[in-house]
Design an enzyme around this catalytic site. Structure first.
Site, PDB file in Angstrom:
ATOM      1  N   SER A 194      31.288   6.162 -45.858  1.00 16.09           N
ATOM      2  CA  SER A 194      32.252   6.497 -44.811  1.00 16.09           C
ATOM      3  C   SER A 194      33.054   5.254 -44.483  1.00 16.09           C
ATOM      4  CB  SER A 194      31.524   6.976 -43.555  1.00 16.09           C
ATOM      5  OG  SER A 194      32.403   7.045 -42.442  1.00 16.09           O
ATOM      6  N   TYR A 228      24.398   5.678 -37.502  1.00 11.61           N
ATOM      7  CA  TYR A 228      25.291   6.167 -38.559  1.00 11.61           C
ATOM      8  C   TYR A 228      25.948   5.001 -39.290  1.00 11.61           C
ATOM      9  CZ  TYR A 228      28.918   9.036 -40.787  1.00 11.61           C
ATOM     10  OH  TYR A 228      29.742   9.668 -41.694  1.00 11.61           O
TER      11      TYR A 228
END
Length: 242
Positions: free
Chosen positions: A144, A157
């Site tokens: 990401s 995350y």
């Protein structure tokens, strides 16, 4: 020029929705023999049926990426049912609304690291030995932009997604002389189900500008079709208007 992936065996982990599903579809349409894996069997069967309707047969296997034993079994099943794995795409990932440090606890942390990072290690360890023996293999990980740039996606995350970059780059450095390539793809905002897990709903006008899952899948396909002499270690893909 791109090479063909016709009849190459591609294992897609996290294929039930979003980028993983779109990746399985594009790989199958381009001639790869796809094993699609995820936890949700109903979604996998829908994917299998859709592609069968187009004339593309794929295999499916239910497996939890956070389980080392299930990832080992998934690799074994793929080899037994289809043959040696040429391409691995690890797309499994999740986030939750309770992502701030004020609400984060050890249970949430462990779950996030397990799904977003540990699973990538587990399946990699399961497929690498046979790739080493054959002197070839392509490992593609979906990270990401949060792994590159600090944001509000939460400590767990971001730690996991940055860890995924470290895993991919370390493998490439260690294994490249044996013909094994890695690529880690870092998308910006993508319109997938993970947006539903944000603590504040993403404005519709922002979602309208986001990447689609198919955009990232196209990047995976392009990387997979590079000749063996070429490697893209890291790829960042963002919406043009966000």
């Amino acid at each position: 020029m791109p090479v063909t992936i016709q009849n190459q065996i591609a294992l897609v982990v996290g294929a039930s929705s979003g980028i993983g599903r779109a990746t399985a579809v594009l790989l199958a349409r381009d001639g790869a023999r796809v094993m699609a894996s995820a936890r949700r069997e109903d979604r996998l069967r829908e994917l299998q049926s859709e592609l069968a309707g187009e004339g593309h047969a794929i295999e499916i296997a239910v497996a939890d990426a956070s389980s080392a034993a299930q990832m080992e079994d998934l690799a074994r099943q793929t080899r037994e049912r289809m043959g040696e794995i040429d391409i691995l795409v690890y797309v499994t990932g999740t986030n939750i609304p309770d992502r701030s440090m004020k609400r984060l606890n050890t249970g949430i942390w462990d779950m996030m690291i397990s799904v977003n990072l540990n699973g990538a290690y587990y399946i990699t360890q399961a497929v690498l030995p046979s790739m080493r023996e054959r002197g070839s293999g392509h490992l593609i990980y979906i990270s990401s932009i949060s792994g590159l740039t600090p944001d509000v996606s939460g400590a767990a995350y971001q730690a996991a997604k940055r860890g995924l970059l470290g895993l991919a780059h370390a493998i490439r450095v260690e294994e490249k002389e044996g013909g094994i390539r890695t690529c880690v793809i870092c998308p910006g905002l993508v319109n997938t189900e993970i947006l539903e897990r944000r603590p504040v709903k993403t404005p519709a006008e922002l979602v309208a500008k986001a990447l689609q899952a198919e955009d990232v899948a196209e990047a995976v396909l392009a990387v997979a079709k590079l000749p063996a002499r070429a490697c893209v270690p890291e790829l960042r893909i963002e919406p043009t208007r966000v």
